[in-house]
Write a protein that holds these residues in place. Structure first.
Motif, PDB file in Angstrom:
ATOM      1  N   ASP A   1       0.884  -1.169   0.000  1.00 21.79           N
ATOM      2  CA  ASP A   1       0.000   0.000   0.000  1.00 21.79           C
ATOM      3  C   ASP A   1       0.919   1.214   0.000  1.00 21.79           C
ATOM      4  N   ARG A   2       1.209   1.718  -1.178  1.00 22.57           N
ATOM      5  CA  ARG A   2       2.219   2.780  -1.286  1.00 22.57           C
ATOM      6  C   ARG A   2       1.856   4.012  -0.461  1.00 22.57           C
ATOM      7  N   GLU A   3       0.618   4.385  -0.513  1.00 21.19           N
ATOM      8  CA  GLU A   3       0.214   5.595   0.219  1.00 21.19           C
ATOM      9  C   GLU A   3       0.372   5.411   1.722  1.00 21.19           C
ATOM     10  N   ALA A   4      -0.057   4.257   2.233  1.00 19.96           N
ATOM     11  CA  ALA A   4       0.049   4.008   3.670  1.00 19.96           C
ATOM     12  C   ALA A   4       1.500   3.888   4.110  1.00 19.96           C
ATOM     13  N   ILE A   5       2.325   3.238   3.301  1.00 21.35           N
ATOM     14  CA  ILE A   5       3.736   3.079   3.643  1.00 21.35           C
ATOM     15  C   ILE A   5       4.449   4.419   3.610  1.00 21.35           C
ATOM     16  N   ALA A   6       4.138   5.239   2.608  1.00 22.03           N
ATOM     17  CA  ALA A   6       4.739   6.573   2.528  1.00 22.03           C
ATOM     18  C   ALA A   6       4.333   7.404   3.744  1.00 22.03           C
ATOM     19  N   GLY A   7       3.064   7.318   4.138  1.00 20.82           N
ATOM     20  CA  GLY A   7       2.607   8.061   5.306  1.00 20.82           C
ATOM     21  C   GLY A   7       3.298   7.605   6.574  1.00 20.82           C
ATOM     22  N   CYS A   8       3.487   6.290   6.719  1.00 20.41           N
ATOM     23  CA  CYS A   8       4.147   5.721   7.892  1.00 20.41           C
ATOM     24  C   CYS A   8       5.573   6.238   8.026  1.00 20.41           C
ATOM     25  N   LEU A   9       6.312   6.243   6.920  1.00 20.50           N
ATOM     26  CA  LEU A   9       7.712   6.666   6.962  1.00 20.50           C
ATOM     27  C   LEU A   9       7.834   8.187   7.067  1.00 20.50           C
ATOM     28  N   ASN A  10       6.949   8.915   6.402  1.00 15.24           N
ATOM     29  CA  ASN A  10       6.994  10.378   6.517  1.00 15.24           C
ATOM     30  C   ASN A  10       6.722  10.827   7.951  1.00 15.24           C
ATOM     31  N   GLU A  11       5.828  10.094   8.614  1.00 18.89           N
ATOM     32  CA  GLU A  11       5.554  10.416  10.023  1.00 18.89           C
ATOM     33  C   GLU A  11       6.809  10.170  10.865  1.00 18.89           C
TER      34      GLU A  11
ATOM     35  N   TRP B   1      15.355  -2.396   1.835  1.00 16.70           N
ATOM     36  CA  TRP B   1      15.325  -1.052   2.422  1.00 16.70           C
ATOM     37  C   TRP B   1      14.113  -0.863   3.319  1.00 16.70           C
ATOM     38  N   LEU B   2      13.038  -1.575   3.036  1.00 14.99           N
ATOM     39  CA  LEU B   2      11.812  -1.448   3.823  1.00 14.99           C
ATOM     40  C   LEU B   2      11.596  -2.614   4.791  1.00 14.99           C
ATOM     41  N   SER B   3      12.605  -3.403   5.031  1.00 15.66           N
ATOM     42  CA  SER B   3      12.414  -4.543   5.927  1.00 15.66           C
ATOM     43  C   SER B   3      12.221  -4.071   7.363  1.00 15.66           C
ATOM     44  N   GLN B   4      11.403  -4.815   8.106  1.00 14.83           N
ATOM     45  CA  GLN B   4      11.133  -4.462   9.503  1.00 14.83           C
ATOM     46  C   GLN B   4      12.426  -4.530  10.323  1.00 14.83           C
ATOM     47  N   ALA B   5      13.271  -5.513  10.043  1.00 14.83           N
ATOM     48  CA  ALA B   5      14.522  -5.653  10.796  1.00 14.83           C
ATOM     49  C   ALA B   5      15.431  -4.451  10.588  1.00 14.83           C
ATOM     50  N   LYS B   6      15.519  -3.956   9.368  1.00 19.55           N
ATOM     51  CA  LYS B   6      16.362  -2.793   9.077  1.00 19.55           C
ATOM     52  C   LYS B   6      15.804  -1.542   9.751  1.00 19.55           C
ATOM     53  N   LEU B   7      14.481  -1.388   9.709  1.00 21.21           N
ATOM     54  CA  LEU B   7      13.853  -0.232  10.346  1.00 21.21           C
ATOM     55  C   LEU B   7      14.059  -0.247  11.858  1.00 21.21           C
ATOM     56  N   GLU B   8      14.003  -1.440  12.453  1.00 26.92           N
ATOM     57  CA  GLU B   8      14.215  -1.539  13.896  1.00 26.92           C
ATOM     58  C   GLU B   8      15.620  -1.105  14.277  1.00 26.92           C
ATOM     59  N   LYS B   9      16.607  -1.497  13.501  1.00 22.85           N
ATOM     60  CA  LYS B   9      17.989  -1.109  13.798  1.00 22.85           C
ATOM     61  C   LYS B   9      18.237   0.371  13.574  1.00 22.85           C
ATOM     62  N   ALA B  10      17.476   0.963  12.648  1.00 24.38           N
ATOM     63  CA  ALA B  10      17.691   2.371  12.311  1.00 24.38           C
ATOM     64  C   ALA B  10      16.859   3.326  13.164  1.00 24.38           C
ATOM     65  N   THR B  11      15.951   2.795  13.991  1.00 24.35           N
ATOM     66  CA  THR B  11      15.108   3.654  14.826  1.00 24.35           C
ATOM     67  C   THR B  11      15.878   4.088  16.074  1.00 24.35           C
ATOM     68  N   LYS B  12      15.857   5.371  16.338  1.00 29.53           N
ATOM     69  CA  LYS B  12      16.581   5.916  17.485  1.00 29.53           C
ATOM     70  C   LYS B  12      15.903   5.525  18.798  1.00 29.53           C
ATOM     71  N   LYS B  13      16.684   5.482  19.843  1.00 31.07           N
ATOM     72  CA  LYS B  13      16.149   5.129  21.163  1.00 31.07           C
ATOM     73  C   LYS B  13      15.077   6.131  21.589  1.00 31.07           C
ATOM     74  N   GLY B  14      14.047   5.605  22.204  1.00 30.64           N
ATOM     75  CA  GLY B  14      12.974   6.459  22.684  1.00 30.64           C
ATOM     76  C   GLY B  14      11.908   6.743  21.648  1.00 30.64           C
ATOM     77  N   HIS B  15      12.064   6.181  20.447  1.00 27.29           N
ATOM     78  CA  HIS B  15      11.081   6.396  19.378  1.00 27.29           C
ATOM     79  C   HIS B  15      10.417   5.074  19.001  1.00 27.29           C
ATOM     80  N   ASP B  16       9.179   5.178  18.585  1.00 22.31           N
ATOM     81  CA  ASP B  16       8.467   3.995  18.123  1.00 22.31           C
ATOM     82  C   ASP B  16       8.969   3.582  16.746  1.00 22.31           C
ATOM     83  N   VAL B  17       9.081   2.271  16.543  1.00 18.24           N
ATOM     84  CA  VAL B  17       9.541   1.739  15.257  1.00 18.24           C
ATOM     85  C   VAL B  17       8.397   1.784  14.248  1.00 18.24           C
ATOM     86  N   PRO B  18       8.637   2.317  13.049  1.00 19.92           N
ATOM     87  CA  PRO B  18       7.600   2.280  12.012  1.00 19.92           C
ATOM     88  C   PRO B  18       7.242   0.832  11.682  1.00 19.92           C
ATOM     89  N   THR B  19       5.967   0.532  11.614  1.00 17.50           N
ATOM     90  CA  THR B  19       5.546  -0.845  11.330  1.00 17.50           C
ATOM     91  C   THR B  19       4.490  -0.864  10.235  1.00 17.50           C
TER      92      THR B  19
END
Length: 290
Positions: A84-94, A139-157
């Motif tokens: 869902d390109r629109e939903a994924i774009a919104g998730c990452l832009n947030e 680039w959009l894998s959940q594992a990669k996003l988890e490693k790239a998310t800063k401490k104290g922030h929610d991981v994009p899912t």
């Protein structure tokens, strides 16, 4: 091209797609076969430390893998459904807006390019550099996003992110089959080439060696091989091989069957003279250590 046409064209469409993912066409397959055919003779194929043998037929080989391929295709279908390109774009832009992602791994200005690459990749699932990072991770894998998310922030899912992790952990059935298919192509092309030479009445130096090696094979015809080796020993009881460093495994096997047989009827001598520093035929399999 003859092998490609005769053996790949009759296969089911989904196997043809898998084959073209590995080799774009006959030329790519030919390049893969080059190191496996020396003087048109099949050479051993080693894969992950094990020698690969050719299957009796492609039909039997691929038939056993149909279930695994169906499971892989089901996973690919689930990825398309989760996209869902629109939903994924919104998730990452947030996530970008709240500074949740490491900027070395994710940059806002490349988001549109990445999403376009994924959209194109989902149509064929053929390799696309735009869908992976420099380490080959999606680039959009959940594992990669988890490693790239800063401490104290929610991981994009998103369900699509998790499906990508599942795909990354699942080898395609053809990845497992490809070495055996390559071995089948090697043996078949060698046999086709030999048949064509016989049809044209051609006999080269390599054929002399190969035919003598086959005639001396004790497993194929023990009595005939023993008689032939004996006649050669009677005629040439002493052999001196100069420049032995340029002897390839087939040539050495011939000499061994003649002069190093466990039982011989006469006294023989085999002298081997060589210098590894002067080897010039390593490209065709010559190896003094044999």
């Amino acid at each position: 091209e003859d092998y490609w046409r005769c053996h790949f064209y009759p296969l089911a469409a989904h196997w043809q797609r898998e084959i073209r993912r590995r080799w774009e066409g006959p030329e790519a397959l030919s390049q893969a076969l080059q190191p496996l055919l020396k003087d048109a003779r099949p050479q051993p194929l080693w894969w992950d430390g094990e020698r690969v043998e050719a299957p009796a037929s492609l039909t039997a080989l691929l038939g056993d893998a149909e279930r695994a391929l169906a499971a892989r295709q089901a996973l690919e279908d689930s990825l398309r459904q989760a996209w869902d390109r629109e939903a994924i774009a919104g998730c990452l832009n947030e996530a970008f807006s709240r500074g949740a992602l490491n900027k070395n791994s994710y940059k806002p200005d490349e988001l549109d390019t990445r999403l376009a690459a994924f959209e194109q990749w989902l149509a064929t699932f053929e390799a696309d550099d735009g869908t992976t990072d420099s380490q080959g991770r999606f680039w959009l894998s959940q594992a990669k996003l988890e490693k790239a998310t800063k401490k104290g922030h929610d991981v994009p899912t998103h369900p699509f992110f998790a499906r990508l992790d599942e795909l990354a952990e699942t080898a395609t059935p053809f990845d497992v089959l490809a070495p055996r298919l390559l071995a089948h192509a090697r043996d078949t092309v060698a046999a086709m080439f030999a048949a064509e030479k016989r049809r044209q009445g051609l006999w080269e130096f390599g054929d002399l060696l190969q035919d003598l090696d086959a005639a001396l094979d004790p497993e194929a015809a023990p009595e005939a091989a023993w008689r032939l080796a004996g006649r050669i020993r009677q005629a040439l009881p002493v052999a001196l091989i100069d420049e032995f460093q340029d002897t390839d495994p087939l040539q050495y096997r011939i000499f061994s069957r003649i002069y190093r047989a466990p039982e011989v009827e006469i006294t023989t001598t085999l002298l081997m003279i060589g210098d590894p520093k002067q080897a010039i035929y390593a490209f065709r399999g010559a190896d003094i250590d044999t």
